[in-house]
Design a protein around this motif. Sequence first.
Motif, mmCIF file in Angstrom:
data_model
loop_
_atom_site.group_PDB
_atom_site.id
_atom_site.type_symbol
_atom_site.label_atom_id
_atom_site.label_comp_id
_atom_site.label_asym_id
_atom_site.label_seq_id
_atom_site.Cartn_x
_atom_site.Cartn_y
_atom_site.Cartn_z
ATOM 1 N N PRO A 261 23.248 -6.060 3.965
ATOM 2 C CA PRO A 261 22.305 -5.058 3.465
ATOM 3 C C PRO A 261 21.738 -5.395 2.083
ATOM 4 C CG PRO A 261 24.545 -4.202 3.455
ATOM 5 C CD PRO A 261 24.585 -5.509 4.162
ATOM 6 N N THR A 262 22.491 -6.122 1.268
ATOM 7 C CA THR A 262 21.967 -6.504 -0.045
ATOM 8 C C THR A 262 20.828 -7.498 0.095
ATOM 9 O OG1 THR A 262 24.189 -6.192 -0.940
ATOM 10 C CG2 THR A 262 22.620 -7.414 -2.298
ATOM 11 N N THR A 263 20.953 -8.422 1.023
ATOM 12 C CA THR A 263 19.896 -9.395 1.257
ATOM 13 C C THR A 263 18.633 -8.720 1.769
ATOM 14 O OG1 THR A 263 21.600 -10.999 1.814
ATOM 15 C CG2 THR A 263 19.350 -11.558 2.436
ATOM 16 N N VAL A 264 18.795 -7.756 2.645
ATOM 17 C CA VAL A 264 17.637 -7.027 3.174
ATOM 18 C C VAL A 264 16.960 -6.232 2.064
ATOM 19 C CG1 VAL A 264 16.954 -5.195 4.769
ATOM 20 C CG2 VAL A 264 18.584 -6.930 5.496
ATOM 21 N N LEU A 265 17.749 -5.614 1.198
ATOM 22 C CA LEU A 265 17.188 -4.842 0.089
ATOM 23 C C LEU A 265 16.406 -5.730 -0.872
ATOM 24 C CD1 LEU A 265 17.050 -2.076 -1.374
ATOM 25 C CD2 LEU A 265 19.082 -2.802 -2.612
ATOM 26 N N VAL A 266 16.986 -6.876 -1.224
ATOM 27 C CA VAL A 266 16.312 -7.789 -2.151
ATOM 28 C C VAL A 266 15.039 -8.347 -1.520
ATOM 29 C CG1 VAL A 266 16.531 -10.036 -3.298
ATOM 30 C CG2 VAL A 266 18.381 -8.375 -3.438
ATOM 31 N N SER B 26 13.147 -6.983 0.842
ATOM 32 C CA SER B 26 12.112 -5.966 0.993
ATOM 33 C C SER B 26 11.499 -5.591 -0.355
ATOM 34 C CB SER B 26 12.672 -4.728 1.690
ATOM 35 O OG SER B 26 13.725 -4.170 0.937
ATOM 36 N N LEU B 27 12.326 -5.497 -1.403
ATOM 37 C CA LEU B 27 11.782 -5.198 -2.727
ATOM 38 C C LEU B 27 10.933 -6.356 -3.250
ATOM 39 C CD1 LEU B 27 14.762 -3.379 -4.470
ATOM 40 C CD2 LEU B 27 12.647 -2.391 -3.591
ATOM 41 N N ILE C 90 5.519 -8.465 -4.439
ATOM 42 C CA ILE C 90 4.458 -9.457 -4.236
ATOM 43 C C ILE C 90 3.174 -8.780 -3.792
ATOM 44 C CG2 ILE C 90 3.760 -11.372 -2.740
ATOM 45 C CD1 ILE C 90 6.674 -12.359 -2.918
ATOM 46 N N VAL C 91 3.272 -7.800 -2.911
ATOM 47 C CA VAL C 91 2.074 -7.084 -2.441
ATOM 48 C C VAL C 91 1.421 -6.337 -3.596
ATOM 49 C CG1 VAL C 91 1.302 -5.196 -0.957
ATOM 50 C CG2 VAL C 91 2.810 -6.942 -0.048
ATOM 51 N N VAL C 92 2.222 -5.706 -4.451
ATOM 52 C CA VAL C 92 1.668 -4.996 -5.608
ATOM 53 C C VAL C 92 0.985 -5.976 -6.554
ATOM 54 C CG1 VAL C 92 2.323 -3.710 -7.681
ATOM 55 C CG2 VAL C 92 3.221 -3.029 -5.464
ATOM 56 N N LEU C 93 1.619 -7.106 -6.817
ATOM 57 C CA LEU C 93 0.996 -8.108 -7.684
ATOM 58 C C LEU C 93 -0.305 -8.648 -7.090
ATOM 59 C CD1 LEU C 93 4.107 -10.088 -8.967
ATOM 60 C CD2 LEU C 93 2.611 -8.548 -10.260
ATOM 61 N N LEU C 94 -0.352 -8.845 -5.791
ATOM 62 C CA LEU C 94 -1.586 -9.315 -5.163
ATOM 63 C C LEU C 94 -2.690 -8.270 -5.245
ATOM 64 C CD1 LEU C 94 -0.226 -11.196 -2.016
ATOM 65 C CD2 LEU C 94 -1.381 -12.177 -4.008
ATOM 66 N N HIS C 95 -2.339 -6.990 -5.153
ATOM 67 C CA HIS C 95 -3.343 -5.944 -5.303
ATOM 68 C C HIS C 95 -3.885 -5.906 -6.734
ATOM 69 C CE1 HIS C 95 -2.116 -4.241 -1.421
ATOM 70 N NE2 HIS C 95 -3.261 -3.612 -1.463
ATOM 71 N N ILE C 96 -3.002 -6.074 -7.712
ATOM 72 C CA ILE C 96 -3.450 -6.093 -9.107
ATOM 73 C C ILE C 96 -4.314 -7.313 -9.371
ATOM 74 C CG2 ILE C 96 -2.633 -6.323 -11.483
ATOM 75 C CD1 ILE C 96 -0.204 -4.626 -10.645
ATOM 76 N N TRP C 97 -3.905 -8.449 -8.841
ATOM 77 C CA TRP C 97 -4.673 -9.689 -9.016
ATOM 78 C C TRP C 97 -6.051 -9.566 -8.357
ATOM 79 C CZ3 TRP C 97 -4.581 -14.542 -5.716
ATOM 80 C CH2 TRP C 97 -5.212 -15.597 -6.374
ATOM 81 N N GLY C 98 -6.098 -8.904 -7.202
ATOM 82 C CA GLY C 98 -7.384 -8.713 -6.519
ATOM 83 C C GLY C 98 -8.325 -7.787 -7.279
ATOM 84 N N LYS C 99 -7.797 -6.828 -8.013
ATOM 85 C CA LYS C 99 -8.645 -5.938 -8.810
ATOM 86 C C LYS C 99 -9.292 -6.695 -9.969
ATOM 87 C CE LYS C 99 -8.015 -1.814 -7.083
ATOM 88 N NZ LYS C 99 -9.096 -0.954 -6.598
ATOM 89 N N PHE C 100 -8.547 -7.602 -10.614
ATOM 90 C CA PHE C 100 -9.100 -8.347 -11.741
ATOM 91 C C PHE C 100 -10.018 -9.474 -11.290
ATOM 92 C CE2 PHE C 100 -5.198 -6.856 -14.111
ATOM 93 C CZ PHE C 100 -5.921 -5.974 -14.906
ATOM 94 N N ARG C 101 -9.896 -9.900 -10.084
ATOM 95 C CA ARG C 101 -10.675 -11.026 -9.615
ATOM 96 C C ARG C 101 -12.096 -10.644 -9.249
ATOM 97 N NH1 ARG C 101 -8.617 -16.162 -6.429
ATOM 98 N NH2 ARG C 101 -10.662 -17.006 -6.249
ATOM 99 N N MET C 102 -12.301 -9.376 -8.910
ATOM 100 C CA MET C 102 -13.651 -8.945 -8.513
ATOM 101 C C MET C 102 -14.583 -8.785 -9.675
ATOM 102 S SD MET C 102 -12.883 -6.256 -5.532
ATOM 103 C CE MET C 102 -14.267 -6.495 -4.470
#
Length: 72
Positions: free
Chosen positions: A47-52, A54-55, A60-72
Amino acid sequence: MSGRGNTRRRAGAGGGGGPGAGRAAGGGSSNILQFYTDDSPGLQVGPTTVLVASLSFVGIVVLLHIWGKFRM
């Protein structure tokens, strides 16, 4: 009247003979514990591996969304 006319009884609270009334809480051979035995096939991940993982994915998804906002 006592003012408690709108309360309901929980479905499994009393006796009764529902479909699973005679069975124990552990169930049969097809319960969730068969996935955690040593002889089960497949990759065994704790369960620790699954938690790490998934987090990390969410981060990574949040960082990609932030990166996509600055790129436009």
